[in-house]
Enzyme design. Sequence first.
Site, mmCIF file in Angstrom:
data_model
loop_
_atom_site.group_PDB
_atom_site.id
_atom_site.type_symbol
_atom_site.label_atom_id
_atom_site.label_comp_id
_atom_site.label_asym_id
_atom_site.label_seq_id
_atom_site.Cartn_x
_atom_site.Cartn_y
_atom_site.Cartn_z
ATOM 1 N N ARG A 1 62.967 22.002 36.953
ATOM 2 C CA ARG A 1 63.342 21.737 35.570
ATOM 3 C C ARG A 1 62.584 20.547 34.990
ATOM 4 O O ARG A 1 62.211 20.563 33.810
ATOM 5 C CB ARG A 1 64.860 21.519 35.467
ATOM 6 C CG ARG A 1 65.370 21.224 34.053
ATOM 7 C CD ARG A 1 64.829 22.170 32.998
ATOM 8 N NE ARG A 1 64.987 23.573 33.338
ATOM 9 C CZ ARG A 1 64.365 24.569 32.715
ATOM 10 N NH1 ARG A 1 63.488 24.300 31.752
ATOM 11 N NH2 ARG A 1 64.574 25.819 33.086
ATOM 12 N N LYS B 1 56.062 10.584 14.311
ATOM 13 C CA LYS B 1 57.349 11.287 14.433
ATOM 14 C C LYS B 1 57.390 12.043 15.752
ATOM 15 O O LYS B 1 57.358 13.277 15.798
ATOM 16 C CB LYS B 1 57.558 12.205 13.238
ATOM 17 C CG LYS B 1 57.640 11.453 11.913
ATOM 18 C CD LYS B 1 57.698 12.392 10.721
ATOM 19 C CE LYS B 1 57.714 11.605 9.414
ATOM 20 N NZ LYS B 1 57.682 12.495 8.227
ATOM 21 N N LYS C 1 52.903 1.464 3.258
ATOM 22 C CA LYS C 1 53.653 2.575 2.686
ATOM 23 C C LYS C 1 54.504 2.078 1.524
ATOM 24 O O LYS C 1 54.476 0.905 1.163
ATOM 25 C CB LYS C 1 54.492 3.250 3.773
ATOM 26 C CG LYS C 1 53.653 3.697 4.971
ATOM 27 C CD LYS C 1 54.439 4.489 5.980
ATOM 28 C CE LYS C 1 54.662 5.900 5.511
ATOM 29 N NZ LYS C 1 55.274 6.752 6.563
ATOM 30 N N GLU D 1 49.276 4.259 1.591
ATOM 31 C CA GLU D 1 49.923 5.446 1.049
ATOM 32 C C GLU D 1 49.983 5.319 -0.464
ATOM 33 O O GLU D 1 50.469 4.307 -0.989
ATOM 34 C CB GLU D 1 51.329 5.574 1.632
ATOM 35 C CG GLU D 1 52.113 6.766 1.123
ATOM 36 C CD GLU D 1 53.516 6.784 1.698
ATOM 37 O OE1 GLU D 1 53.713 7.386 2.771
ATOM 38 O OE2 GLU D 1 54.420 6.173 1.072
ATOM 39 N N ASP E 1 50.355 11.040 -0.915
ATOM 40 C CA ASP E 1 51.668 11.466 -0.422
ATOM 41 C C ASP E 1 52.432 12.297 -1.444
ATOM 42 O O ASP E 1 52.652 11.871 -2.581
ATOM 43 C CB ASP E 1 52.490 10.229 -0.053
ATOM 44 C CG ASP E 1 53.813 10.584 0.594
ATOM 45 O OD1 ASP E 1 53.843 11.511 1.425
ATOM 46 O OD2 ASP E 1 54.828 9.939 0.256
#
Length: 304
Positions: A117, A152, A184, A213, A234
């Site tokens: 596993r 992410k 950002k 951004e 964006d």
Amino acid sequence: MIDDTLNSDAADLDPSWVADVVRRTLDEDLGGFPGRDVTTFPTIAPDAVATAHLVARADGVVAGLAVVPEAVAQVADRFGLPPVDVRLVARDGDRVAAGSVLAELRGPTRVLLVAERSLLNLASRASGVATATRRWADALEGTGTTVLDTRKTTPGLRVLEKYAVRCGGGTNKRMGLHDVAMVKDNHVVAAGSVTAAVAAVRAGYPDVLVQVEADTVDQAVEAVGAGARFLLLDNMGPAALAAAVVAVRALEPTVGRVELEATGNLTLDVAAQVAAAGVDYMSVGALTHSAPILDLALDLLPGD
């Protein structure tokens, strides 16, 4: 600018990282070190030997196969059992069909079942990311636009998942907060403007790459004026994206090359349309945060 050293053929998985992540994965499954398997230990004799195949249950692209020999080696070492002979049939980055044998393993049955596993979880996850990335790379082939990953990622598995992106034909963006500055929207709000944020980063860390951004054409132009040479465009609609590309490209004879990335809510069905706007990159968080695993299995062969 993208760090090409992360995407070269030599940028393979670090064996020490593989050993560490396998160790942690086994500890989790076995309840510590050396741990125990309360099903396998009482049902399988220590001297029992078997052959197993690692098999793809679905079409896809494989990645992370280095975890297979590492997992069985660590299990054998933990419990003082003979080593498993592993023959990898496929290579990372290979497209495979359902039913394909990816590896052949022969050794103590206890080792195979204990490691099963853990090695499947890691290889299936990496192969799922590689498979998702390959779909994007295929969709963008011939457009001049490259698909990028993001931060992410699954906590603790970023190295594996970004490696899997490379196996699938994508390109890595920054590895973390430490290697590339990315200004950002929240940084702009906190600093007061794009120009102020870029200036603050350059003053604090003059040696790092700075990306900005931009949500509007005006922000994109401001960012270039502030010295940014890599822009994230964006969540722009088709008209705004095209206008931003035209505006920035018009500045290049004066400021030099500016790399442009489209980002935010991108899907495969609009990939070609977005690429046609003239961007260099598309960043797709879904490569890592939403990619389903590639179904792999470890099957013991009968009659051994």
